[in-house]
Design an enzyme around this catalytic site. Structure first.
Site, PDB file in Angstrom:
ATOM      1  N   HIS A  94       1.180 -10.217  -0.139  1.00  0.00           N
ATOM      2  CA  HIS A  94       1.771  -8.994  -0.681  1.00  0.00           C
ATOM      3  C   HIS A  94       1.963  -9.089  -2.191  1.00  0.00           C
ATOM      4  CE1 HIS A  94       3.471  -5.101   0.238  1.00  0.00           C
ATOM      5  NE2 HIS A  94       4.505  -5.352  -0.570  1.00  0.00           N
ATOM      6  N   TYR A 138       7.993  -1.619 -10.251  1.00  0.00           N
ATOM      7  CA  TYR A 138       7.038  -2.449 -10.980  1.00  0.00           C
ATOM      8  C   TYR A 138       7.314  -2.388 -12.475  1.00  0.00           C
ATOM      9  CZ  TYR A 138       4.618  -2.502  -6.539  1.00  0.00           C
ATOM     10  OH  TYR A 138       4.320  -2.672  -5.226  1.00  0.00           O
ATOM     11  N   ARG A 163      -1.877  -3.100   1.182  1.00  0.00           N
ATOM     12  CA  ARG A 163      -0.998  -3.896   2.032  1.00  0.00           C
ATOM     13  C   ARG A 163      -1.888  -4.711   2.964  1.00  0.00           C
ATOM     14  NH1 ARG A 163       1.143   1.436   2.141  1.00  0.00           N
ATOM     15  NH2 ARG A 163       3.200   1.603   1.149  1.00  0.00           N
ATOM     16  N   ARG A 217      -0.637  -7.325  -4.161  1.00  0.00           N
ATOM     17  CA  ARG A 217      -0.428  -5.879  -4.329  1.00  0.00           C
ATOM     18  C   ARG A 217       0.471  -5.632  -5.548  1.00  0.00           C
ATOM     19  NH1 ARG A 217      -0.106  -0.848  -1.573  1.00  0.00           N
ATOM     20  NH2 ARG A 217       1.973   0.080  -1.474  1.00  0.00           N
ATOM     21  N   HIS A 247       2.516   5.191  -2.436  1.00  0.00           N
ATOM     22  CA  HIS A 247       3.966   5.348  -2.405  1.00  0.00           C
ATOM     23  C   HIS A 247       4.332   6.821  -2.300  1.00  0.00           C
ATOM     24  CE1 HIS A 247       4.751   1.253  -4.564  1.00  0.00           C
ATOM     25  NE2 HIS A 247       4.592   1.119  -3.266  1.00  0.00           N
ATOM     26  N   LYS A 254       1.399   3.659   5.525  1.00  0.00           N
ATOM     27  CA  LYS A 254       2.625   3.860   6.280  1.00  0.00           C
ATOM     28  C   LYS A 254       2.748   5.313   6.710  1.00  0.00           C
ATOM     29  CE  LYS A 254       5.450   0.125   4.347  1.00  0.00           C
ATOM     30  NZ  LYS A 254       6.697  -0.207   3.629  1.00  0.00           N
TER      31      LYS A 254
END
Length: 325
Positions: free
Chosen positions: A265, A300, A172, A268, A291, A198
């Protein structure tokens, strides 16, 4: 418990002040919530025959709430005001429901005004946009050519290294910009970068030799290569802002003739999609991207299925028109 004599308008202003001071909401969020609540109050004033007082706010029913949401949907889909897609309109209504819910939670906690109906109001469903990866040649071209839009030699080398890292490691933009010069010491010894993602969750990301060389090459031109300094600084030496990198990408994609979906982004997304096209396991990609849920990574797969179907239709003998079983 708050003052029951407070008017609805005063309650809204108190809520917005609380959002600013206690929740540190951005000015744009405050402006949006103020507009959303003004629309809600205007509807309820007409719907109920007058602006409700604090006691009236507690008595607003689920039917009243649904009538307001139906009004919002009708307004959004009106041919005279509609300037957006149906899904974007749904996202706007979803935000307005969120604003009203937050307001009533504030009333319950700070003003002693309880209303259970708002918690039963369904949030409008919105479609999650599928990732829009770049092609392999375009993704490779970004770090090679993005320096063409830079105004200084330092910025040219910095942006080339930054965008090489974004595509080469699938980071990110915030993760890349949070790196310090000291983080390269770990990379030299182990070939991996320790990334804080995150929720302050850490993960180890392997760095390809080409990306390592790009980062080391940038470090030779870094204006202040001290361990505690940001790896990617701005012109004044402070940590580069994401908006600067996004602006560089906007300028470059205009020169390259790429669509608006080509963003930092999207690199990514490209990283994940190109790995998957090369046969990488979905769970491996999940770990590399950081994730928490495999379902997030599976988006994806959906994006790639569209490309695979197009290839199949164009190339498979059974897909050709007039073919017989």
């Amino acid at each position: 418990m708050g003052e029951v004599s407070m008017t609805a308008e005063q309650a809204v202003q108190a809520f917005l002040a609380w959002m600013t001071a206690e929740r540190r909401a951005s000015p744009l969020t405050i402006e949006a919530y103020q507009n959303d609540l003004a629309r809600f109050m205007a509807f309820m004033s007409e719907h109920l025959g007058g602006l409700p007082d604090m006691a009236g706010l507690a008595k607003i029913s689920l039917r009243d709430m649904r009538a307001w949401l139906a009004h919002e949907q009708t307004w959004a889909m009106s041919t005279t005001v509609r300037k957006t897609t149906p899904d974007r309109a749904a996202r706007t209504r979803s935000r307005r429901v969120s604003a009203v819910r937050s307001f009533f939670r504030y009333l319950a906690r700070r003003q002693g005004v309880e209303n259970a109906a708002v918690s039963l109001l369904a949030t409008p469903r919105t479609k999650k946009p599928l990732p829009r990866p770049l092609s392999v040649p375009d993704a490779k071209a970004v770090p090679q050519d993005i320096g063409d839009v830079a105004h200084t030699e330092m910025a040219r080398r910095r942006d080339a290294a930054l965008f090489l890292l974004l595509y080469g490691c699938g980071l990110r933009i915030s993760e890349a910009l949070n790196l310090n010069v000291a983080d390269l010491a770990t990379m030299r010894g182990s070939g991996v970068l320790r990334i804080t993602g995150k929720g302050n969750k850490e993960r180890l990301v392997p760095v390809l030799p080409q990306v390592q060389q790009g980062l080391e090459g940038w470090l030779k031109h870094h204006p202040s290569p001290h361990a505690a300094d940001p790896l990617f600084p701005g012109v004044r030496g402070k940590r580069l802002q994401a908006g600067v990198a996004q602006k560089a990408m906007r300028e470059w994609r205009a020169l390259a003739g790429l669509p608006d979906t080509a963003t930092p982004h999207s690199l990514r997304h490209s990283f994940a999609t190109h790995l998957m096209e090369g046969g990488a396991d979905l769970r491996v990609i999940q770990e590399l991207l950081g994730h928490a849920s495999l379902s997030t990574t599976q988006r994806y797969t959906l994006a790639d299925e569209a490309r695979l179907l197009d290839v199949w239709v164009r190339a498979h003998p059974r897909a050709q028109s007039g073919s017989k079983p």
